[in-house]
Design a protein around this motif. Structure first.
Motif, short mmCIF file in Angstrom:
data_model
loop_
_atom_site.label_atom_id
_atom_site.label_comp_id
_atom_site.label_asym_id
_atom_site.label_seq_id
_atom_site.Cartn_x
_atom_site.Cartn_y
_atom_site.Cartn_z
N THR A 50 1.03 -1.26 0.15
CA THR A 50 -0.02 -0.11 0.12
C THR A 50 0.74 1.13 -0.07
O THR A 50 0.41 2.18 -0.65
CB THR A 50 -0.92 -0.19 1.18
N ASP A 54 -1.23 -3.95 -8.55
CA ASP A 54 -2.23 -2.64 -8.12
C ASP A 54 -3.22 -3.01 -7.22
O ASP A 54 -4.18 -2.47 -7.16
CB ASP A 54 -2.45 -1.97 -9.27
N ASP A 74 6.72 -2.52 -11.19
CA ASP A 74 7.85 -1.55 -10.66
C ASP A 74 8.72 -2.48 -9.58
O ASP A 74 9.76 -2.30 -9.32
CB ASP A 74 7.59 -0.29 -10.01
N LEU A 101 1.96 11.25 2.54
CA LEU A 101 2.14 10.14 1.80
C LEU A 101 1.88 8.97 2.75
O LEU A 101 1.26 7.99 2.50
CB LEU A 101 3.11 9.93 0.83
N GLN A 144 -1.58 8.69 4.43
CA GLN A 144 -2.64 8.31 3.44
C GLN A 144 -2.45 6.87 2.93
O GLN A 144 -3.60 6.22 2.98
CB GLN A 144 -2.40 9.15 2.10
N ARG A 156 2.32 1.87 -3.48
CA ARG A 156 1.18 1.89 -4.37
C ARG A 156 1.01 3.53 -4.28
O ARG A 156 0.70 4.45 -5.24
CB ARG A 156 0.18 1.28 -4.32
N GLU A 157 1.00 4.14 -3.04
CA GLU A 157 0.87 5.45 -2.69
C GLU A 157 1.94 6.28 -3.46
O GLU A 157 1.80 7.72 -3.81
CB GLU A 157 0.76 5.63 -1.22
N ARG A 158 3.12 5.63 -3.63
CA ARG A 158 4.13 6.42 -4.36
C ARG A 158 4.03 6.33 -5.66
O ARG A 158 4.97 6.44 -6.63
CB ARG A 158 5.59 5.84 -3.68
N ASN A 159 2.98 5.92 -6.14
CA ASN A 159 2.72 5.95 -7.76
C ASN A 159 3.43 4.76 -8.24
O ASN A 159 3.85 4.91 -9.56
CB ASN A 159 2.75 7.26 -8.42
N LEU A 160 3.91 3.50 -7.67
CA LEU A 160 4.39 2.33 -8.16
C LEU A 160 3.55 1.44 -8.69
O LEU A 160 2.51 1.12 -7.87
CB LEU A 160 5.71 1.92 -7.39
N ARG A 161 3.88 0.75 -9.83
CA ARG A 161 3.02 -0.50 -9.96
C ARG A 161 3.79 -1.76 -9.21
O ARG A 161 4.80 -1.96 -9.41
CB ARG A 161 3.19 -0.75 -11.58
#
Length: 430
Positions: A50, A77, A127, A275, A278, A53-58
């Motif tokens: 989680t 994801d 990623d 981040l 969240q 993913r919040e760091r915009n990684l797949r």
């Protein structure tokens, strides 16, 4: 997928290594965070995923066992593979399975799923992959990957027939996921386990991060729906982190997850505190002290060994003001059942024993007799089916009209938790 049963396997990496070779080594196509331990692996894996993913990684996530659907084990994801895609991935690897089988090395059920996960993640592509071991570490099929970060959650007695008779031996098996040059993120451990893990880290030249020393939980307080944490990471402090899960053990899991992500991140800068907040706000861990019904409150928990039961009961005592607690229990016959029952006895007023959907489930008569020895026969009820046991447990809680709050705890096995979630329509567990 006729590959035998998951709990019957020969501990070796030969078969899965051969399969990975012919598949083109998909497990090396992305960085891996590898998670082992006795309790807390799935929750920690989900937390790591989680945050990433919040760091915009797949992110690819592989966990086991599943609660309801086998597809839960392979997520991209945060979403389990769709049925069609799951079938496609199996068909993609099937010819290679047959190739290894033909050499007289028939791949197991878990090895097949592990290969499917690695292949699906490479094809996505992801990623980073967060991989939970199935059992142990050194000879677990997932150990064909070389984790950039190796996380060891608390080690205690479980699977002693496969992993060894004491905590030190089991820790030695778990320590096998610590690879040369990796960062080893170690939860707080019993001394025998800690010594073994530190020795392995020294042998491999791994960087060590220990809960309570290099990182940890600075403070925690109860909050509505969970707990409010102040976490100290490897690179900074993160305050006012709301974790919607219960118990000190989940706070420890959160600290390990945060440290793992920091260890994976280049440079010395802290993660964005907002981040982190969240990310933790979104964490779910189905079947881990999960509230699935109100009035009376019904909790589902996957604890299946004394260490897990102890953590669960401490969290129940801390977070729920039950005047009366009813337990519904179904367990595997090869577990330390008496040890779990002896922990439950002081907190549980009445207990309903039953069986779950697994062929490994202990016979109800046998479980009732053992439970009667621990609780006294007058506090024990029995039901042949889990749905009837749940109804009986809720009925017993409802009958306690003069008590302000009665609760029901359904526990004893991951399968019990999954069956209960399905019966109580708790939703998807992906």
């Amino acid at each position: 997928m006729q590959r035998g049963v998951e709990w019957n396997f020969e501990p070796t990496l030969d078969r899965i290594s051969a399969l990975m070779d012919v598949l083109g080594s998909p497990q090396h196509a992305y960085p891996v965070v590898h998670v082992a331990g006795t309790n807390g692996k799935s929750s920690t894996t989900r937390m790591i995923e989680t945050i990433l993913r919040e760091r915009n990684l797949r992110v690819g996530r592989f966990t086991s066992p599943h609660l309801i659907s086998m597809r839960e084990r392979i997520c991209i994801d945060g979403v389990p593979l769709e049925e069609e895609r799951f079938a496609e991935v199996y068909q993609d690897v099937a010819p290679y399975l047959e190739m290894i089988d033909a050499q007289g090395r028939r791949l197991s059920f878990f090895e097949t799923l592990t290969a499917m996960a690695f292949a699906a993640f490479a094809d996505a592509p992801v990623d980073v992959a967060v991989i939970e071991t199935g059992m142990g570490g050194s000879f677990d099929a997932t150990n064909v990957a070389d984790g950039t970060v190796a996380v060891i959650t608390p080690v205690s007695l479980d699977h002693v027939d496969y992993l060894g008779p004491d905590v030190a031996t089991i820790a030695g098996e778990k320590a096998g996921i610590i690879k040369p040059g990796a960062t080893a993120v170690l939860a707080q451990q019993e001394l025998p386990a800690a010594e073994v893990l530190m020795r392995r880290a020294a042998e491999t030249g791994a960087v060590v991060a220990r809960e309570g020393l290099e990182f940890g939980v600075v403070s925690r307080e109860l909050a509505i729906g969970g707990q409010l944490l102040h976490l100290r990471g490897l690179k900074g402090d993160y305050e006012e982190v709301l974790l919607p899960l219960y118990g000190a053990h989940q706070a420890g899991n959160a600290a390990c997850a945060l440290a793992a992500v920091e260890a994976l991140t280049a440079g010395d800068e802290t993660l964005d505190p907002e981040l982190v907040r969240q990310a933790f706000l979104q964490v779910r861990s189905p079947g881990r002290l999960e509230v699935v019904r109100r009035g009376p409150t019904v909790l589902v928990d996957a604890a299946h060994n004394p260490g897990g039961v102890q953590a669960t009961l401490e969290a129940v005592h801390e977070s729920f003001d039950f005047a009366r607690l009813i337990a519904v229990v179904a367990v595997f016959e090869d577990k330390d059942v008496r040890g779990m029952l002896e922990l439950l006895e002081p907190m549980v007023d009445e207990i309903v024993v039953t069986r779950n959907s697994s062929p490994r489930s202990m016979d109800v008569d046998e479980l009732a007799a053992l439970t009667g020895d621990v609780f006294g026969p007058e506090r024990v009820r029995r039901a042949e089916r889990l749905d009837d046991a749940i109804d009986l447990g809720i009925g017993l809680a409802d009958e306690a009209g003069e008590f302000a709050g009665a609760g029901v705890l359904i526990t004893g096995s991951v399968v019990t938790a999954g069956d209960a979630r399905l019966l109580l329509k708790a939703g998807e567990a992906g």
